[in-house]
Design an enzyme around this catalytic site. Structure first.
Site, PDB file in Angstrom:
ATOM      1  N   ASP A  52       3.875   1.603  -1.161  1.00 44.27           N
ATOM      2  CA  ASP A  52       4.508   1.728  -2.478  1.00 44.27           C
ATOM      3  C   ASP A  52       3.525   2.312  -3.484  1.00 44.27           C
ATOM      4  O   ASP A  52       3.878   3.172  -4.295  1.00 44.27           O
ATOM      5  CB  ASP A  52       4.998   0.366  -2.969  1.00 44.27           C
ATOM      6  CG  ASP A  52       5.874  -0.345  -1.963  1.00 44.27           C
ATOM      7  OD1 ASP A  52       6.590   0.343  -1.205  1.00 44.27           O
ATOM      8  OD2 ASP A  52       5.831  -1.586  -1.921  1.00 44.27           O
ATOM      9  N   ALA A  79       0.825  -1.215   0.000  1.00 44.55           N
ATOM     10  CA  ALA A  79       0.000   0.000   0.000  1.00 44.55           C
ATOM     11  C   ALA A  79       0.858   1.264   0.000  1.00 44.55           C
ATOM     12  O   ALA A  79       0.561   2.230  -0.710  1.00 44.55           O
ATOM     13  CB  ALA A  79      -0.934  -0.008   1.207  1.00 44.55           C
TER      14      ALA A  79
END
Length: 317
Positions: free
Chosen positions: A252, A250
């Site tokens: 990233d 998430a």
């Protein structure tokens, strides 16, 4: 000085071959797993030109990682190291919680050296995370050299603190390294949980006071809560409400959305909304990557006509 950038964003870091047991089956799936390549792929999904730089083992897993990332339109610059293997990880998911087991102590990426500098020129942004300096003493030195030694390069450095306690000998060592790197970056991403562990606070203003110097920008993420931008102004945007399946990747995805919106010239609030949009697509699935993005759903996130992307997004070169 460099010519106009070829890439919107270049990322650098280790990507492993991740082995996932399929639900209610004896079959396993193998896919690439790495924070920096996740960011590169997310950006490519949004039409941005991206490159991922690393070192892979001279094995079949290295070939799989290379081809899988390249299949998303990312320019892959990851030489093969015949002496060391590609890192492996096994991911187990049970009742919405994931457990990861790593086999990376001798991985090729731990031996990255300054040879990677040849692949870092020609971008608007260079994105790094706190995972890379945690891999080995040599990658810690490499990360510091990249962030602090940008003479002659036009790119700005984006740094996601991405504190992984299991990779560090202790919290004090991690804090010393990661805080110093953050203070040399142009843009810093940090979660409130990471800030509490490394800085002793979750207050965005306190975090900024400890990390930021002149002309830096800070993004404080709060999981399902609002994310805050601190730079020339201070703004916050709430996260999207979605059913959470697995939160892996998430952060990233958030970084990929934010950086894409920055490349499009969006304002800070719109960049945060784009980050939340991408993160929500990831937490709603078992994959570290969200599904393909429908361009028609993007423009509304800008929030103002002046901030919307051009009709022709930048394309991978």
């Amino acid at each position: 000085m460099e010519d106009d950038p070829i890439f919107d964003v270049i990322t650098l870091g280790e990507t492993m071959a991740a082995i996932h047991k399929q639900p209610e089956s004896d079959l396993y799936r193998v896919s690439p797993a790495g924070a920096e390549s996740n960011v590169a792929i997310g950006l490519a999904q949004l039409g941005c030109s991206t490159r991922w730089v690393s070192l892979l083992g001279g094995d079949n897993f290295g070939e799989l990682v290379h081809d899988a990332i390249a299949s998303h339109g990312v320019d892959v610059q990851a030489p093969r190291d015949a002496r060391h293997p590609t890192g492996l990880m096994v991911k187990e998911i049970n009742r919405g919680r994931s457990r990861v087991i790593y086999y990376r102590s001798q991985s090729a990426a731990r031996h990255m050296d300054k040879g990677v500098f040849a692949h870092l020129a020609g971008s608007r942004w260079l994105h790094l995370t706190g995972v890379t300096p945690a891999l080995s003493a040599s990658t810690a030195d490499l990360t510091a050299a990249i962030i602090q030694g940008r003479s002659g390069h036009n790119y700005k450095v984006s740094f996601d603190v991405n504190y992984r306690p299991g990779l560090w000998p202790d919290e004090t060592t991690a804090a010393r390294c990661l805080i110093d790197l953050a203070r040399h970056a142009d843009l810093v991403f940090i979660g409130d949980d990471e800030a509490e562990q490394l800085l002793g606070t979750t207050d965005a203003s306190d975090i900024a006071a400890q990390l930021l110097r002149d002309n830096q920008e800070l993004i404080v993420k709060r999981g399902a809560g609002a994310a805050t931008y601190i730079g020339r102004t201070t703004v916050s945007e709430p996260a999207k409400r979605v059913k959470v399946v697995d939160v892996t990747g998430a952060g990233d995805a958030f970084a990929s959305g934010y950086l894409a919106a920055d490349c499009w010239g969006w304002n800070p609030s719109a960049r945060l909304r784009m980050g939340h949009f991408m993160a929500a697509r990831v937490v709603g699935s078992l994959s570290d990557l969200g599904p393909a993005v429908d361009p028609s759903k993007i423009a509304a996130l800008a929030g103002s006509e002046s901030s919307q992307p051009t009709s022709e997004w930048s394309k991978p070169k």
